[in-house]
Design a protein around this motif. Structure first.
Motif: not given
Lengths: 471, 55
Positions: A233-243
């Motif tokens: 889901a890395a390219e589709e989360v709003r905040s990859p570093a947090r989510a």
């Protein structure tokens, strides 16, 4: 032909290098949790109990905790690396940036095989569950095929239409399936007045000794197999570093709780000889509790867990296939994004007939074994990956969303546990293991001598990272 | 023919409908937009704009 250009300052997926359409960044940590736990939770509802058959109740518990340790290492390592490699493809993209193209190609295939086979296995299970309900209502001889095909087509359509609806659907049904396990535990636990559990009478010593524990490790993986899918889901989360770290680590904690509760309730209600070969152990446990409400709830939970798993598998397999197509590791045709729904629609469509062929034409245990073996190969890559990552880009060179503790201890533990799990699988499925490795050797040769000439070598490395140390 | 036989036919029909919807949209999309647009997605685009990776 319309030359559609949705480039704007506000649009997602747009960028300075000419992208006109990209995957949509709409997901939050809860969706990441749902993706990871959703894929796995079916393993609590069925499959884990074969570990009991291999070595008894205590062997299954030890396997549960050792596999839990293995997957905790997977989750921690994944959380660190993927919080910096926030792109579709997950471990494939990590391998591409950190290890090299041949490793990336293999890891990409491990991912696609693991998830597509698991999707097929889940669809077979949906057919089996509906047949079970039909038999309970007095109808024999149900044709399971239309329900298997419907499960795959419905979930493929959902994935095709957009990632937000897909993973929100997963979130709801996964939460219900997880809650069902908690409710079953609370309703049967002596802490809250229940008196149906018979641990003292039912639990025996290790019937096959320590070798039984080793054999149980193979099925101990079922408790957690697939949690690493959160990275897709890395390219589709709003905040990859947090989510991504948040969702992944919350997911493994959820699964550790669900796995232990599942073991506790089931071994307290069924003798190990029966539990070790039960098709739907949690549903059977609910039936043995004597409560109609629990029976219906766990029946629904079993179906929902199966659908959530298949749903997440379609999502993950298509992202891995899409990422490989986008990098020309596979025909670039697969690297297309739907301009309206913003999904990798050609990859989703391509994998549907493959899932259908395996769901309708292959036996369940073989399908699952190939899924587990591909997953195991992927976990073996992870310690190598994270050791190289820390060596090439130490902590003070790249900002990470999460830094896993005690490095390199988790990597070493993971490598050792993978070795044990390989031996355990070899004991039961040696032929399939050898066949799988031969297959990956052949496709690696194909990639090295033929396919790699089509890869645009400079374009595939896109992360704005500093030059690796020593280069 | 009991309810389960009807559900079998209904499942076949629904599966076919979902399949047709997907294929119809796929063909429409491919004929409406150029390949240049459909395959313009680039890995790391958003990171290039928003993530600086500086300590």
């Amino acid at each position: 032909m319309t030359d559609f250009d949705i480039t704007s300052g506000e649009a997602d997926g747009m960028g300075p290098r000419g992208a006109k359409v990209g995957l949509l960044r709409v997901l939050g940590p809860a969706h990441v949790w749902a993706l990871g736990v959703g894929i796995v939770l079916v393993g609590e509802y069925m499959g884990w109990n074969f570990a009991v058959g291999k070595g008894g109740a205590y062997a299954a518990l030890i396997a549960c905790w050792f596999a839990g340790l293995l997957y905790s290492c997977v989750a921690m390592i994944d959380s660190e690396v993927t919080s910096t490699v926030a792109a579709a493809g997950g471990q494939y993209t990590q391998a591409k940036h950190i290890v090299g193209p041949l490793m990336a190609f293999n890891v990409g295939l491990y991912l696609v095989f693991a998830y597509t086979m698991l999707e097929a296995a889940n669809a077979i299970t949906v057919g089996f569950l509906i047949d079970t309900v039909a038999v309970m209502s007095g109808h024999d001889g149900l044709d399971q095929r239309p329900f298997i095909v419907l499960a795959i087509m419905f979930l493929a359509w959902l994935n095709y239409r957009g990632v937000l609806a897909t993973l929100t659907f997963s979130l709801v049904i996964t939460a219900i399936a997880f809650s069902a396990i908690i409710i079953l535990f609370l309703a049967t636990s002596p802490i809250f007045g229940g008196d149906v559990l018979r641990h003292k009478e039912l639990i025996t010593d290790l019937p096959y000794g320590w070798l039984g524990i080793l054999a149980a490790m193979h099925f101990g993986l079922w408790y957690y197999l697939g949690i690493e899918g959160t990275t897709q889901a890395a390219e589709e989360v709003r905040s990859p570093a947090r989510a991504l770290p948040f969702g992944t680590l919350a997911g493994i904690m959820t699964l550790l709780i669900a796995a232990t509760l599942t073991w506790y309730v089931c071994v307290g209600l069924m003798p190990w000889e029966y539990l070790g070969q039960a098709g739907v152990p949690l549903f059977d446990a609910a039936r043995l509790s004597g409560s109609t409400f629990l029976m219906i709830l766990l029946g629904i939970g079993t179906l929902f867990a199966t659908l959530a798993s298949a749903n997440g598998c379609i999502n993950d397999a298509s992202r891995a296939w899409f990422a490989m197509g986008r990098d020309h590791y596979l025909p670039s045709w697969f690297g297309a994004v739907h301009p309206v729904y913003r999904t990798p629609y050609r990859s989703i469509i391509f994998l549907v007939p493959i899932a259908l062929i395996f769901a309708l034409g292959a036996p369940l245990d073989q399908v699952i074994t190939f899924s587990i073996l591909s997953g195991l190969l992927e976990y073996t890559f992870m310690p190598i990956n994270v050791i190289l990552f820390r060596k090439k880009w130490p902590l003070d060179t790249i900002k990470r969303g999460y830094e896993h503790p005690f490095h390199p201890l988790p990597a070493i533990v993971l490598l050792c546990l993978c070795g044990i799990a390989f031996f355990a699988v070899f004991l039961g499925y040696g032929t399939q293991l050898v066949a799988m490795i031969v297959f990956y050797v052949i496709v690696s040769l194909w990639f090295h001598f033929w396919r790699y000439r089509f890869v645009r070598r400079a374009e595939q490395f896109t992360m704005p990272w500093p030059r690796p140390q020593g280069y | 023919m009991d309810i389960w036989n009807i559900m079998e036919y209904a499942a076949w029909a629904l599966a076919a409908i979902f399949g047709l919807i997907i294929v119809a949209d796929w063909l429409r999309t491919d004929s409406t937009y150029s390949e240049d647009v459909l395959m313009s997605s680039r890995e790391g685009e958003l990171e290039a704009m928003t993530e600086e990776h500086k300590i």
